[in-house]
Design a protein around this motif. Structure first.
Motif, mmCIF file in Angstrom:
data_model
loop_
_atom_site.group_PDB
_atom_site.id
_atom_site.type_symbol
_atom_site.label_atom_id
_atom_site.label_comp_id
_atom_site.label_asym_id
_atom_site.label_seq_id
_atom_site.Cartn_x
_atom_site.Cartn_y
_atom_site.Cartn_z
ATOM 1 N N LYS A 84 0.809 -1.226 0.000
ATOM 2 C CA LYS A 84 0.000 0.000 0.000
ATOM 3 C C LYS A 84 0.845 1.280 0.000
ATOM 4 O O LYS A 84 0.306 2.381 0.144
ATOM 5 N N LYS A 85 2.180 1.149 -0.148
ATOM 6 C CA LYS A 85 3.014 2.355 -0.187
ATOM 7 C C LYS A 85 3.730 2.510 -1.529
ATOM 8 O O LYS A 85 4.661 3.301 -1.654
ATOM 9 N N SER A 86 3.269 1.762 -2.528
ATOM 10 C CA SER A 86 3.879 1.842 -3.851
ATOM 11 C C SER A 86 3.727 3.237 -4.441
ATOM 12 O O SER A 86 4.684 3.799 -4.996
ATOM 13 N N LYS A 87 2.536 3.814 -4.315
ATOM 14 C CA LYS A 87 2.304 5.151 -4.878
ATOM 15 C C LYS A 87 3.194 6.187 -4.205
ATOM 16 O O LYS A 87 3.784 7.046 -4.873
ATOM 17 N N SER A 88 3.318 6.112 -2.886
ATOM 18 C CA SER A 88 4.161 7.063 -2.152
ATOM 19 C C SER A 88 5.617 6.945 -2.584
ATOM 20 O O SER A 88 6.306 7.954 -2.748
ATOM 21 N N PHE A 89 6.068 5.700 -2.791
ATOM 22 C CA PHE A 89 7.465 5.507 -3.193
ATOM 23 C C PHE A 89 7.692 6.032 -4.604
ATOM 24 O O PHE A 89 8.724 6.653 -4.882
ATOM 25 N N ARG A 90 6.727 5.806 -5.484
ATOM 26 C CA ARG A 90 6.868 6.304 -6.860
ATOM 27 C C ARG A 90 6.882 7.833 -6.880
ATOM 28 O O ARG A 90 7.649 8.449 -7.632
ATOM 29 N N GLN A 91 6.065 8.439 -6.038
ATOM 30 C CA GLN A 91 6.053 9.906 -5.953
ATOM 31 C C GLN A 91 7.396 10.432 -5.441
ATOM 32 O O GLN A 91 7.889 11.456 -5.906
ATOM 33 N N LEU A 92 7.977 9.710 -4.480
ATOM 34 C CA LEU A 92 9.295 10.077 -3.956
ATOM 35 C C LEU A 92 10.345 10.009 -5.067
ATOM 36 O O LEU A 92 11.169 10.928 -5.213
ATOM 37 N N LEU A 93 10.305 8.943 -5.850
ATOM 38 C CA LEU A 93 11.252 8.775 -6.951
ATOM 39 C C LEU A 93 11.088 9.873 -8.000
ATOM 40 O O LEU A 93 12.074 10.475 -8.449
ATOM 41 N N ILE A 94 9.846 10.132 -8.394
ATOM 42 C CA ILE A 94 9.575 11.149 -9.415
ATOM 43 C C ILE A 94 10.075 12.516 -8.959
ATOM 44 O O ILE A 94 10.707 13.258 -9.712
ATOM 45 N N SER A 95 9.805 12.843 -7.691
ATOM 46 C CA SER A 95 10.237 14.132 -7.140
ATOM 47 C C SER A 95 11.758 14.249 -7.170
ATOM 48 O O SER A 95 12.313 15.294 -7.550
ATOM 49 N N TRP A 96 12.462 13.174 -6.793
ATOM 50 C CA TRP A 96 13.924 13.183 -6.789
ATOM 51 C C TRP A 96 14.484 13.274 -8.202
ATOM 52 O O TRP A 96 15.433 14.018 -8.465
ATOM 53 N N ILE A 97 13.883 12.530 -9.123
ATOM 54 C CA ILE A 97 14.322 12.552 -10.526
ATOM 55 C C ILE A 97 14.213 13.957 -11.103
ATOM 56 O O ILE A 97 15.103 14.438 -11.813
ATOM 57 N N LYS A 98 13.133 14.636 -10.772
ATOM 58 C CA LYS A 98 12.950 16.005 -11.265
ATOM 59 C C LYS A 98 13.964 16.962 -10.655
ATOM 60 O O LYS A 98 14.510 17.829 -11.347
ATOM 61 N N ARG A 99 14.222 16.807 -9.351
ATOM 62 C CA ARG A 99 15.197 17.688 -8.689
ATOM 63 C C ARG A 99 16.593 17.532 -9.288
ATOM 64 O O ARG A 99 17.321 18.502 -9.443
ATOM 65 N N CYS A 100 16.951 16.296 -9.590
ATOM 66 C CA CYS A 100 18.285 16.029 -10.133
ATOM 67 C C CYS A 100 18.378 16.318 -11.628
ATOM 68 O O CYS A 100 19.478 16.336 -12.185
ATOM 69 N N ALA A 101 17.230 16.535 -12.264
ATOM 70 C CA ALA A 101 17.176 16.857 -13.701
ATOM 71 C C ALA A 101 17.957 15.833 -14.536
ATOM 72 O O ALA A 101 18.803 16.203 -15.364
ATOM 73 N N PHE A 102 17.678 14.546 -14.311
ATOM 74 C CA PHE A 102 18.346 13.505 -15.090
ATOM 75 C C PHE A 102 17.968 13.627 -16.567
ATOM 76 O O PHE A 102 16.812 13.884 -16.902
#
Length: 263
Positions: free
Chosen positions: A99-117
């Motif tokens: 039940k925390k898959s969505k939260s983890f994906r949101q965490l990943l997306i946010s980090w990916i955007k910050r790092c501008a990969f």
């Protein structure tokens, strides 16, 4: 939250880095492939994720090369990087909490955007026994790209003759006209792909159809397939696998063997 190992508040990576990460999928093929990349390129750890979305775990350094660094600890989600090659890797070592898959994906997306990969590449796998009829022929590898990546990848996939993941019937035998992308056994692969489509992130999924068992050959095969595109290591006599360095932790991949006392 990502915690840099140097004690800083934010992970310092050069612009235009490529991020590789695994899906926790059938046979752990993506994770094994990431292990080989980290070990072969001798990538230093630059940070780790502090999150309640993953099952907690701690262990010894899986890439130990001597007694001193064997004492280093590893956790469930760590980032390794080679800024000189503009390459970063996220290794996941434990499953996502239910039940925390969505939260983890949101965490990943946010980090990916910050790092501008510049690009995100997800290494995954899917159940071989659940393939559609059209997926039984040809190569066992498939790829998916987000719409914003389509144009830049067009020449690459054409040159490498890669095969796109086919759409299968949503309701086989009932309505064969309605089709969708399905990745059984792929963990969060499809959901993260959909998220990256919505967020307009440059992302490619590369996966292999396989079955549970000794999946080391599958990891080598997937990595060799990726290497044709990224050129992470050189080719030797037509065989890439001789170039990959197996991490020390793989010696106990299937346990420590049978006790001689049994016999």
């Amino acid at each position: 939250m990502l915690v840099p190992t140097d004690g800083g508040s934010e992970l310092a990576l050069p612009g235009g880095c490529i991020l590789l990460l695994p899906a926790i999928s059938v046979g752990n093929v993506g994770q094994l492939a990431i292990d080989l990349i980290i070990s072969t390129l001798n990538m230093p750890k630059v940070g780790y994720f502090y999150t309640d979305c993953l099952v907690p775990m701690v262990g010894n350094n899986p890439y130990a090369t001597n007694e001193e660094n064997a004492k280093d600890l590893c956790t469930s989600a760590e980032v390794y990087a080679l800024p000189s090659r503009k390459l970063a890797v996220l290794q996941l070592r434990s499953p996502i909490v239910k039940k925390k898959s969505k939260s983890f994906r949101q965490l990943l997306i946010s980090w990916i955007k910050r790092c501008a990969f510049a690009k995100v590449i997800l290494l995954s796998s899917s159940h071989a026994y659940q393939r559609d009829d059209q997926q039984l022929f040809g190569t066992p590898f498939r790829y998916l790209v987000t719409p914003v990546t389509q144009i830049s990848m067009e020449e690459v996939v054409k040159e490498l003759q890669w095969k796109a993941m086919e759409k299968v019937s949503s309701y086989p035998g009932v309505n064969d006209e309605e089709k969708m992308i399905s990745i059984p056994g792929g963990g969060f692969t499809k959901l993260l792909y959909d998220d990256c489509c919505s967020e307009e992130i440059q992302m490619a999924v590369v996966l292999k159809f396989c079955s549970e068992g000794d999946n080391i050959p599958d990891a080598f095969a997937l990595l060799n397939h990726i290497n044709e595109w990224l050129h992470l290591v050189g080719q030797s006599n037509g065989d890439f696998s001789t170039k990959w360095k197996i991490p020390s932790s793989w010696r106990l991949l299937f346990g420590s063997g049978l006790p001689p006392a049994l016999f």
